[in-house]
Motif scaffolding. Structure first.
Motif, PDB file in Angstrom:
ATOM      1  N   GLN A 175     -86.105   4.496 -50.847  1.00 22.74           N
ATOM      2  CA  GLN A 175     -86.318   3.871 -52.158  1.00 22.74           C
ATOM      3  C   GLN A 175     -86.144   4.886 -53.281  1.00 22.74           C
ATOM      4  N   ARG A 176     -86.703   6.071 -53.078  1.00 18.96           N
ATOM      5  CA  ARG A 176     -86.633   7.099 -54.112  1.00 18.96           C
ATOM      6  C   ARG A 176     -85.200   7.579 -54.322  1.00 18.96           C
ATOM      7  N   LEU A 177     -84.435   7.722 -53.234  1.00 24.01           N
ATOM      8  CA  LEU A 177     -83.036   8.136 -53.354  1.00 24.01           C
ATOM      9  C   LEU A 177     -82.240   7.160 -54.210  1.00 24.01           C
ATOM     10  N   ILE A 178     -82.434   5.870 -53.966  1.00 26.33           N
ATOM     11  CA  ILE A 178     -81.688   4.860 -54.716  1.00 26.33           C
ATOM     12  C   ILE A 178     -82.163   4.820 -56.164  1.00 26.33           C
ATOM     13  N   ARG A 179     -83.471   4.832 -56.352  1.00 26.39           N
ATOM     14  CA  ARG A 179     -84.029   4.698 -57.696  1.00 26.39           C
ATOM     15  C   ARG A 179     -83.674   5.909 -58.571  1.00 26.39           C
ATOM     16  N   GLU A 180     -83.671   7.113 -57.987  1.00 28.32           N
ATOM     17  CA  GLU A 180     -83.467   8.330 -58.774  1.00 28.32           C
ATOM     18  C   GLU A 180     -82.025   8.809 -58.808  1.00 28.32           C
ATOM     19  N   ALA A 181     -81.128   8.140 -58.073  1.00 28.83           N
ATOM     20  CA  ALA A 181     -79.712   8.524 -58.112  1.00 28.83           C
ATOM     21  C   ALA A 181     -79.174   8.301 -59.528  1.00 28.83           C
ATOM     22  N   ASP A 182     -78.251   9.188 -59.944  1.00 27.54           N
ATOM     23  CA  ASP A 182     -77.607   8.933 -61.236  1.00 27.54           C
ATOM     24  C   ASP A 182     -76.238   8.269 -61.056  1.00 27.54           C
ATOM     25  N   THR A 183     -75.678   8.355 -59.834  1.00 24.72           N
ATOM     26  CA  THR A 183     -74.402   7.712 -59.521  1.00 24.72           C
ATOM     27  C   THR A 183     -74.462   7.175 -58.099  1.00 24.72           C
ATOM     28  N   ILE A 184     -74.123   5.910 -57.917  1.00 22.57           N
ATOM     29  CA  ILE A 184     -74.122   5.292 -56.590  1.00 22.57           C
ATOM     30  C   ILE A 184     -72.719   4.792 -56.279  1.00 22.57           C
TER      31      ILE A 184
ATOM     32  N   ASN B 249     -75.820   8.295 -37.459  1.00 18.14           N
ATOM     33  CA  ASN B 249     -77.230   8.498 -37.779  1.00 18.14           C
ATOM     34  C   ASN B 249     -77.702   9.927 -37.552  1.00 18.14           C
ATOM     35  N   PHE B 250     -76.887  10.754 -36.869  1.00 13.07           N
ATOM     36  CA  PHE B 250     -77.247  12.152 -36.632  1.00 13.07           C
ATOM     37  C   PHE B 250     -76.576  13.102 -37.618  1.00 13.07           C
ATOM     38  N   SER B 251     -75.845  12.551 -38.551  1.00 11.59           N
ATOM     39  CA  SER B 251     -75.213  13.380 -39.582  1.00 11.59           C
ATOM     40  C   SER B 251     -76.290  14.027 -40.464  1.00 11.59           C
ATOM     41  N   PRO B 252     -76.069  15.257 -40.908  1.00  5.21           N
ATOM     42  CA  PRO B 252     -77.067  15.914 -41.773  1.00  5.21           C
ATOM     43  C   PRO B 252     -77.237  15.249 -43.133  1.00  5.21           C
ATOM     44  N   VAL B 253     -76.294  14.375 -43.526  1.00  3.02           N
ATOM     45  CA  VAL B 253     -76.433  13.712 -44.829  1.00  3.02           C
ATOM     46  C   VAL B 253     -76.932  12.276 -44.701  1.00  3.02           C
ATOM     47  N   PHE B 254     -77.141  11.791 -43.461  1.00  2.00           N
ATOM     48  CA  PHE B 254     -77.648  10.428 -43.292  1.00  2.00           C
ATOM     49  C   PHE B 254     -79.133  10.394 -43.598  1.00  2.00           C
ATOM     50  N   CYS B 255     -79.536   9.443 -44.446  1.00  2.00           N
ATOM     51  CA  CYS B 255     -80.932   9.412 -44.910  1.00  2.00           C
ATOM     52  C   CYS B 255     -81.681   8.157 -44.502  1.00  2.00           C
ATOM     53  N   GLY B 256     -81.013   7.181 -43.850  1.00  2.00           N
ATOM     54  CA  GLY B 256     -81.727   6.015 -43.376  1.00  2.00           C
ATOM     55  C   GLY B 256     -81.118   4.706 -43.835  1.00  2.00           C
ATOM     56  N   GLU B 257     -81.861   3.617 -43.550  1.00  3.85           N
ATOM     57  CA  GLU B 257     -81.390   2.262 -43.843  1.00  3.85           C
ATOM     58  C   GLU B 257     -82.151   1.682 -45.024  1.00  3.85           C
ATOM     59  N   ALA B 258     -81.401   1.071 -45.923  1.00  3.19           N
ATOM     60  CA  ALA B 258     -82.012   0.329 -47.026  1.00  3.19           C
ATOM     61  C   ALA B 258     -82.193  -1.104 -46.561  1.00  3.19           C
ATOM     62  N   GLY B 259     -83.319  -1.362 -45.910  1.00  2.00           N
ATOM     63  CA  GLY B 259     -83.540  -2.680 -45.327  1.00  2.00           C
ATOM     64  C   GLY B 259     -85.004  -3.069 -45.365  1.00  2.00           C
ATOM     65  N   VAL B 260     -85.419  -3.926 -44.441  1.00  2.00           N
ATOM     66  CA  VAL B 260     -86.806  -4.386 -44.374  1.00  2.00           C
ATOM     67  C   VAL B 260     -87.718  -3.192 -44.103  1.00  2.00           C
ATOM     68  N   GLY B 261     -88.844  -3.125 -44.808  1.00  2.00           N
ATOM     69  CA  GLY B 261     -89.749  -1.993 -44.636  1.00  2.00           C
ATOM     70  C   GLY B 261     -89.091  -0.691 -45.036  1.00  2.00           C
ATOM     71  N   MET B 262     -88.317  -0.719 -46.118  1.00  2.00           N
ATOM     72  CA  MET B 262     -87.549   0.448 -46.539  1.00  2.00           C
ATOM     73  C   MET B 262     -88.452   1.664 -46.739  1.00  2.00           C
TER      74      MET B 262
ATOM     75  N   VAL C 157     -76.986   6.289 -47.338  1.00  2.00           N
ATOM     76  CA  VAL C 157     -77.872   5.290 -46.744  1.00  2.00           C
ATOM     77  C   VAL C 157     -77.023   4.065 -46.403  1.00  2.00           C
ATOM     78  N   THR C 158     -77.441   3.335 -45.395  1.00  3.57           N
ATOM     79  CA  THR C 158     -76.719   2.134 -44.991  1.00  3.57           C
ATOM     80  C   THR C 158     -77.495   0.895 -45.417  1.00  3.57           C
ATOM     81  N   ALA C 159     -76.763  -0.201 -45.583  1.00  9.95           N
ATOM     82  CA  ALA C 159     -77.369  -1.452 -46.012  1.00  9.95           C
ATOM     83  C   ALA C 159     -78.115  -2.115 -44.863  1.00  9.95           C
ATOM     84  N   PHE C 160     -78.897  -3.106 -45.181  1.00 10.93           N
ATOM     85  CA  PHE C 160     -79.689  -3.872 -44.231  1.00 10.93           C
ATOM     86  C   PHE C 160     -78.843  -4.358 -43.062  1.00 10.93           C
TER      87      PHE C 160
END
Length: 337
Positions: free
Chosen positions: A261-270, A243-256, A232-235
């Motif tokens: 949110q779930r990816l960040i919250r449930e990750a065990d390593t960032i 953005n077309f990569s199969p592992v790209f999941c979106g932006e951590a920004g306004v209206g996330m 995920v990319t920052a704001f």
């Protein structure tokens, strides 16, 4: 002998500046004269408002990784430009605002449109200063350029008293920018990084910031895709990753989005590379516990002051994004079996 305005413009050209933005003002006429005399070497983009000019300079810096230059007159011109400076600081975008100032013989008298720029901008930018002699123009401009582009990039304000710009000096304009090598991760840090990622069950890569070079972005994409790690990319930094990569999941920004949110919250390593943990990227600081996150945090940033600023990482690596991406590409595929 050259005027201060001529020395300033020639120094900027030799630093590599080719475009600037601004609203003309009588407080820096010698600069405008010098720009006219060097027509075609350093363009002046005429803007209708100083706020717009500052936004343009901030965007230019963010897109090119070189300082976006902005010219404004003193007083209201300077205050109008403040919103662009604040944006550049929040976005870590390299920028230099040159602002006219009353003559040195009038300072401190509350002359027409006089401001103390160090006081006004001190908490908003990386560095705010005022040149008090034409002889010091090359020195101050060199430092401003380096300050804007190294560590955590950001805006610099340089005030230009009228008599400094019109005064004559034998000072030699700068010949070019200082070459500053990006900090690179050490072997020990890379070994620790590999160990953390190989042990992770739900790893996540977060990217942001400026100064990314295209080969480094491709290297990050190749590493993430080879190892199946979501990204995920920052704001306001969606362009850090394909953005077309199969592992790209979106932006951590306004209206996330909820899934981000779930990816960040449930990750065990960032693995967070070249980003600062701001309010938008952390969903108002709710996705990671302050100051010690539940997730194992590996934070990579060229500015040591950003490491541990809000969140205490388990592994802090002072490194530039390109040097880190190059080193990461040498790790190859991880053993996550």
């Amino acid at each position: 002998m050259q005027s201060g305005g001529e020395i300033l413009v020639r120094s900027l050209i030799n630093l590599g500046a080719r475009t600037s933005f601004g609203v003309p003002g009588e407080s820096y006429l010698p600069v405008l004269d010098a720009l006219h005399d060097t027509a075609g070497q350093l363009d002046f983009v005429l803007c209708r408002n100083e706020g717009g000019a500052a936004y343009m300079a901030a965007a230019y810096g963010k897109l090119t990784a070189t300082p976006g230059l902005c010219w404004v007159t003193r007083g209201p011109g300077a205050t109008n430009a403040s919103i662009g400076l604040h944006t550049a600081m929040q976005d870590s975008a390299p920028m230099i605002l040159f602002v006219g100032q009353v003559g040195t013989d009038m300072r401190g008298r509350e002359a027409f449109q006089e401001l103390d720029y160090r006081a006004v901008y001190g908490s908003m930018v990386k560095w705010a200063t005022e040149i008090d002699s034409a002889d010091r123009i090359p020195e101050i401009v060199s430092r401003a350029w380096k300050s804007a582009t190294t560590g955590r990039p950001g805006p610099v304000v340089v005030a230009l008293p009228e008599d400094v710009l019109s005064g004559k000096s034998a000072a030699t304009p700068l010949s070019g920018p200082i070459a500053v090598e990006e900090a690179a991760p050490g072997a020990g840090a890379l070994d620790a990084l590999r160990g953390h990622l190989e042990q992770a069950e739900r790893p996540l890569i977060m990217l942001g910031g400026v100064n990314w070079q295209e080969p480094s972005q491709r290297a990050m994409e190749a590493f993430a895709e080879a190892n199946g790690i979501p990204v995920v990319t920052a704001f306001r930094y969606q362009d850090c990753f394909d953005n077309f990569s199969p592992v790209f999941c979106g932006e951590a920004g306004v209206g996330m989005p909820a899934h981000v949110q779930r990816l960040i919250r449930e990750a065990d390593t960032i693995l967070a590379v070249n980003l600062r943990f701001g309010e938008m990227t952390t969903h108002a600081y709710t996705l990671l516990n302050v100051p010690e996150p539940r997730q194992r945090l590996i934070h990579v940033h060229p500015e040591p002051g950003e490491l541990g600023k809000v969140y205490a990482p388990e592994l802090a690596i002072q490194a530039g994004p390109n040097a880190f991406a190059q080193a990461l590409s040498m790790l190859g595929s991880l053993d996550r079996s």
